[in-house]
Design an enzyme around this catalytic site. Structure first.
Site, PDB file in Angstrom:
ATOM      1  CG  ASN A   8       0.247   6.742   1.766  1.00 31.13           C
ATOM      2  OD1 ASN A   8       0.240   7.961   1.964  1.00 31.13           O
ATOM      3  ND2 ASN A   8       1.368   6.023   1.715  1.00 31.13           N
ATOM      4  CE  LYS A  10       2.665   5.902  -1.827  1.00 31.53           C
ATOM      5  NZ  LYS A  10       3.653   4.969  -2.317  1.00 31.53           N
ATOM      6  CG  HIS A  97       4.685   4.175   3.756  1.00 26.24           C
ATOM      7  ND1 HIS A  97       5.584   4.331   2.717  1.00 26.24           N
ATOM      8  CD2 HIS A  97       3.531   3.726   3.208  1.00 26.24           C
ATOM      9  CE1 HIS A  97       4.982   3.992   1.585  1.00 26.24           C
ATOM     10  NE2 HIS A  97       3.740   3.612   1.855  1.00 26.24           N
ATOM     11  CD  GLU A  99       6.664   5.827  -0.399  1.00 27.25           C
ATOM     12  OE1 GLU A  99       5.952   6.762   0.007  1.00 27.25           O
ATOM     13  OE2 GLU A  99       6.262   4.968  -1.227  1.00 27.25           O
ATOM     14  CD  GLU A 173       2.054  -0.477   2.470  1.00 25.37           C
ATOM     15  OE1 GLU A 173       1.195  -0.239   1.637  1.00 25.37           O
ATOM     16  OE2 GLU A 173       2.801   0.383   2.955  1.00 25.37           O
ATOM     17  N   GLY A 179       4.284   0.867  -5.429  1.00 29.86           N
ATOM     18  CA  GLY A 179       4.463   1.825  -6.520  1.00 29.86           C
ATOM     19  C   GLY A 179       5.152   1.239  -7.741  1.00 29.86           C
ATOM     20  CB  SER A 217       1.124  -2.773  -7.164  1.00 34.09           C
ATOM     21  OG  SER A 217       2.337  -2.057  -7.312  1.00 34.09           O
TER      22      SER A 217
HETATM   23  C1  PEP Z   1       1.585   2.657  -0.285  1.00 29.47           C
HETATM   24  O1  PEP Z   1       1.920   3.811  -0.474  1.00 29.47           O
HETATM   25  O2  PEP Z   1       1.442   2.271   0.867  1.00 29.47           O
HETATM   26  C2  PEP Z   1       1.363   1.782  -1.436  1.00 29.47           C
HETATM   27  C3  PEP Z   1       1.041   0.541  -1.209  1.00 29.47           C
HETATM   28  O3  PEP Z   1       1.508   2.326  -2.703  1.00 29.47           O
HETATM   29  P1  PEP Z   1       1.003   1.676  -4.097  1.00 29.47           P
HETATM   30  O4  PEP Z   1      -0.409   1.234  -3.880  1.00 29.47           O
HETATM   31  O5  PEP Z   1       1.114   2.812  -5.080  1.00 29.47           O
HETATM   32  O6  PEP Z   1       1.917   0.545  -4.403  1.00 29.47           O
END
Ligand code: PEP
Length: 253
Positions: A8, A10, A97, A99, A173, A179, A217
């Site tokens: 992803n 973003k 997601h 966000e 997640e 992040g 992460s």
């Molecule tokens: C994500 O955007 O779905 C995500 C898991 O981000 P990160 O790997 O940066 O934590």
């Protein structure tokens, strides 16, 4: 089942940057051991066509979009339709997601509508779920995942199981791990993924065979351990997917 490794990106990368990363990925995939991996890339909208030109034709590599609006066309200023995304080469979408849930305030019922709509239009859906730190610390993990799964899938239970198995993926997640550099511990991942599979087993005609990805992460250093855990069918990667080398190390973990 092949492990699914999804990127992803973003709101990162212009078209030239996206193309360069896709090209590096393509050559790395040819040299590596991707035969037992399905790779998905979710670039920003304007880079989808570029990325698709490079990766679209590769077996086991899929290109998707991070968002869409669930209507055919019309007066939805600023939105993008699935037909436009298909025209650019996307065949999968992310839905729910964290966000979109927490920054853009998309509700469970809107996410259910999007999931149903995309599947009806033959798109694949990665439905993301996960609790905030406050929800976890107040003992509401199970309630939150139950609500997100039951409501998110409420519109698709009448669809054929084989279609859902082919076109629907769940991504767990935990919001506090996205992040932040804080990956969920082994115990937390095992517990949450077992719960997600159990909840999926109670949906429709038993959806526990749907793949469940872990996200939050993920890095080259922790990917192999995460992929080895029970009920982890793949990874959804944000920050560590922006550099082709780092994402290739995760794919090859
Ligand atoms: C994500 O955007 O779905 C995500 C898991 O981000 P990160 O790997 O940066 O934590």
């Amino acid at each position: 089942m092949k492990k699914i490794i999804a990127a992803n990106w973003k709101m990162n990368k212009n078209r030239a940057q996206a193309r360069a990363t896709a090209e590096e990925l393509a050559s790395g995939l040819s040299a590596g051991k991707p035969a037992d991996r399905t790779v998905m890339v979710f670039p920003p909208f304007l880079a989808i066509a570029e990325v698709n030109t490079v990766l679209g034709g590769r077996a086991g590599t899929l290109v998707g979009a991070q968002n869409f609006y669930p209507a055919e066309s019309g007066a939805y200023t600023g939105e993008i339709s699935l037909a436009m995304l298909a025209d650019a080469g996307a065949s999968w979408v992310l839905v729910g997601h964290s966000e979109r849930r927490h920054v853009l305030h998309e509700s469970d019922s809107f996410l259910a509508q999007k999931t149903q709509y995309a599947l009806r239009q033959q798109f694949g859906v990665v439905l993301c779920i996960g609790e905030t730190l406050e929800e976890r610390e107040s003992g509401r993990l199970s309630d939150v995942l139950t609500r997100q799964i039951e409501q998110g899938l409420s519109g698709v239970l009448g669809m054929s199981k084989s279609l859902l198995q082919e076109k629907l993926i769940i991504a767990y997640e935990p919001v506090w791990a996205i992040g932040t550099g804080k990956v969920a511990g082994e115990k937390e991942v095992l517990e949450a993924h077992a719960l997600v599979k159990e909840l999926l087993g109670k949906q429709g005609d038993d959806l526990s065979s749907l793949p469940v990805l872990y996200g939050g992460s993920v890095k080259p250093a922790n990917a192999q351990a995460l992929l080895g855990l029970a009920n982890v069918d793949g990874l959804l990667v944000g920050g560590a997917s922006l550099e082709a080398k780092s994402f290739l190390n995760i794919i090859n973990a």
